[in-house]
Design a protein around this motif. Structure first.
Motif, mmCIF file in Angstrom:
data_model
loop_
_atom_site.group_PDB
_atom_site.id
_atom_site.type_symbol
_atom_site.label_atom_id
_atom_site.label_comp_id
_atom_site.label_asym_id
_atom_site.label_seq_id
_atom_site.Cartn_x
_atom_site.Cartn_y
_atom_site.Cartn_z
ATOM 1 N N GLY A 165 12.607 -1.213 -21.578
ATOM 2 C CA GLY A 165 11.805 -0.713 -22.684
ATOM 3 C C GLY A 165 11.577 0.759 -22.814
ATOM 4 O O GLY A 165 11.624 1.249 -23.872
ATOM 5 N N TYR A 166 11.267 1.476 -22.036
ATOM 6 C CA TYR A 166 10.845 1.629 -20.668
ATOM 7 C C TYR A 166 9.394 1.160 -20.519
ATOM 8 O O TYR A 166 8.539 1.557 -21.296
ATOM 9 C CB TYR A 166 10.904 3.065 -20.228
ATOM 10 C CG TYR A 166 12.270 3.718 -20.320
ATOM 11 C CD1 TYR A 166 13.410 3.084 -19.825
ATOM 12 C CD2 TYR A 166 12.427 4.973 -20.876
ATOM 13 C CE1 TYR A 166 14.642 3.696 -19.868
ATOM 14 C CE2 TYR A 166 13.662 5.594 -20.931
ATOM 15 C CZ TYR A 166 14.764 4.954 -20.428
ATOM 16 O OH TYR A 166 15.983 5.564 -20.479
ATOM 17 N N SER A 167 9.129 0.404 -19.473
ATOM 18 C CA SER A 167 7.768 -0.044 -19.212
ATOM 19 C C SER A 167 7.489 0.024 -17.717
ATOM 20 O O SER A 167 8.405 0.037 -16.905
ATOM 21 C CB SER A 167 7.569 -1.471 -19.726
ATOM 22 O OG SER A 167 8.492 -2.355 -19.119
ATOM 23 N N TRP A 168 6.198 0.095 -17.376
ATOM 24 C CA TRP A 168 5.803 0.190 -15.986
ATOM 25 C C TRP A 168 4.381 -0.332 -15.821
ATOM 26 O O TRP A 168 3.600 -0.347 -16.766
ATOM 27 C CB TRP A 168 5.889 1.629 -15.478
ATOM 28 C CG TRP A 168 5.036 2.593 -16.254
ATOM 29 C CD1 TRP A 168 3.734 2.936 -15.997
ATOM 30 C CD2 TRP A 168 5.401 3.321 -17.423
ATOM 31 N NE1 TRP A 168 3.269 3.824 -16.927
ATOM 32 C CE2 TRP A 168 4.283 4.085 -17.826
ATOM 33 C CE3 TRP A 168 6.573 3.414 -18.189
ATOM 34 C CZ2 TRP A 168 4.299 4.921 -18.935
ATOM 35 C CZ3 TRP A 168 6.569 4.236 -19.297
ATOM 36 C CH2 TRP A 168 5.456 4.981 -19.660
ATOM 37 N N GLY A 169 4.091 -0.782 -14.626
ATOM 38 C CA GLY A 169 2.744 -1.244 -14.324
ATOM 39 C C GLY A 169 2.567 -1.364 -12.825
ATOM 40 O O GLY A 169 3.509 -1.669 -12.099
ATOM 41 N N GLY A 170 1.365 -1.095 -12.392
ATOM 42 C CA GLY A 170 1.074 -1.216 -10.975
ATOM 43 C C GLY A 170 -0.402 -1.469 -10.753
ATOM 44 O O GLY A 170 -1.238 -1.117 -11.579
ATOM 45 N N THR A 171 -0.704 -2.090 -9.634
ATOM 46 C CA THR A 171 -2.077 -2.329 -9.224
ATOM 47 C C THR A 171 -2.103 -2.582 -7.727
ATOM 48 O O THR A 171 -1.065 -2.659 -7.075
ATOM 49 C CB THR A 171 -2.699 -3.524 -9.981
ATOM 50 O OG1 THR A 171 -4.112 -3.568 -9.717
ATOM 51 C CG2 THR A 171 -2.072 -4.843 -9.590
ATOM 52 N N VAL A 172 -3.311 -2.704 -7.213
ATOM 53 C CA VAL A 172 -3.507 -3.121 -5.837
ATOM 54 C C VAL A 172 -4.211 -4.463 -5.893
ATOM 55 O O VAL A 172 -5.173 -4.633 -6.656
ATOM 56 C CB VAL A 172 -4.364 -2.102 -5.042
ATOM 57 C CG1 VAL A 172 -4.670 -2.622 -3.641
ATOM 58 C CG2 VAL A 172 -3.655 -0.747 -4.971
ATOM 59 N N ILE A 173 -3.694 -5.415 -5.133
ATOM 60 C CA ILE A 173 -4.352 -6.717 -5.052
ATOM 61 C C ILE A 173 -4.834 -6.937 -3.623
ATOM 62 O O ILE A 173 -4.217 -6.461 -2.673
ATOM 63 C CB ILE A 173 -3.436 -7.877 -5.509
ATOM 64 C CG1 ILE A 173 -2.161 -7.954 -4.667
ATOM 65 C CG2 ILE A 173 -3.108 -7.745 -6.990
ATOM 66 C CD1 ILE A 173 -1.314 -9.176 -4.962
ATOM 67 N N ARG A 174 -5.959 -7.624 -3.533
ATOM 68 C CA ARG A 174 -6.493 -7.996 -2.223
ATOM 69 C C ARG A 174 -6.266 -9.493 -2.086
ATOM 70 O O ARG A 174 -6.717 -10.283 -2.912
ATOM 71 C CB ARG A 174 -7.975 -7.679 -2.136
ATOM 72 C CG ARG A 174 -8.584 -7.948 -0.760
ATOM 73 C CD ARG A 174 -10.091 -7.689 -0.718
ATOM 74 N NE ARG A 174 -10.519 -6.505 -1.448
ATOM 75 C CZ ARG A 174 -10.520 -5.255 -0.973
ATOM 76 N NH1 ARG A 174 -10.097 -5.033 0.257
ATOM 77 N NH2 ARG A 174 -10.936 -4.256 -1.702
ATOM 78 N N ILE A 175 -5.536 -9.872 -1.050
ATOM 79 C CA ILE A 175 -5.271 -11.282 -0.812
ATOM 80 C C ILE A 175 -6.608 -11.942 -0.432
ATOM 81 O O ILE A 175 -7.282 -11.469 0.484
ATOM 82 C CB ILE A 175 -4.210 -11.474 0.294
ATOM 83 C CG1 ILE A 175 -2.919 -10.699 -0.043
ATOM 84 C CG2 ILE A 175 -3.917 -12.961 0.517
ATOM 85 C CD1 ILE A 175 -2.262 -11.070 -1.354
#
Length: 183
Positions: A165-175
């Motif tokens: 697309g250009y597309s992007w995404g990020g996060t932090v997850i806590r298990i």
């Protein structure tokens, strides 16, 4: 690769599982990864699409990818995305237990790992086994890491997706669960 994943998102009282994220898209890269005659663009076989879509006997019906341009986009955007996600969550890379990127290709993953200075032991790269399963790469990687005990309850995992697309995404997850507990 070929794969699919389903993700269930739920809330556990008192636990924050999905932290702050960064998402974006830049439509200027639309023509760097496309099937020119895909979707409803060309409904009649043999219909001319013009000189820009001549990539085979069924003009425009095959995937076109401008690899160098996609690579350039990725190596510029992903390090900035990682910095942004860490900053929004008031974390450092040292505080992250594990990092999972979209499994685009081996060269790109290794290039990004080195550029961002992510220790090899904290970085998921299983492209040789699973291949690029597009949007399923991160959920498949999470499951593999849980099964292998690489990430455990309480782990902080940085996940980063990028692509079309250009597309992007990020996060932090806590298990979910107590830190270090095996699931």
């Amino acid at each position: 690769g070929d794969g699919a994943a389903a993700t269930v998102v739920s809330c556990i009282a008192g636990e924050e599982g999905i932290l702050d994220f960064d998402l974006g898209t830049d439509g200027r890269g639309w023509n760097n990864l496309i099937v020119p005659a895909g979707g409803m663009r060309q409904r009649e076989i043999g219909k001319e699409l013009g000189p820009d879509a001549s990539n085979g006997p069924e003009q425009g019906r095959y995937l076109f990818m401008n690899g160098p341009e996609i690579f350039n986009f990725t190596i510029q955007k992903v390090p900035a995305l990682v910095r942004s996600v860490l900053q929004k969550n008031k974390l450092t890379l040292d505080e992250i237990d594990y990092v999972i990127f979209h499994q685009a290709n081996k060269y790109m993953l290794e290039y990004l790992r080195k550029k961002i200075d992510i220790p090899r032991e904290k970085f998921y790269n299983d492209i040789l086994l699973t291949g690029n399963t597009v949007s399923a790469t991160i959920p498949i990687a999470l499951k593999e890491c849980l099964n292998a005990g690489v990430i455990r309850k309480g782990s902080l995992v940085l996940i980063v997706g990028f692509g079309v697309g250009y597309s992007w995404g990020g996060t932090v997850i806590r298990i979910p669960g107590q830190h270090g507990e095996v699931i």
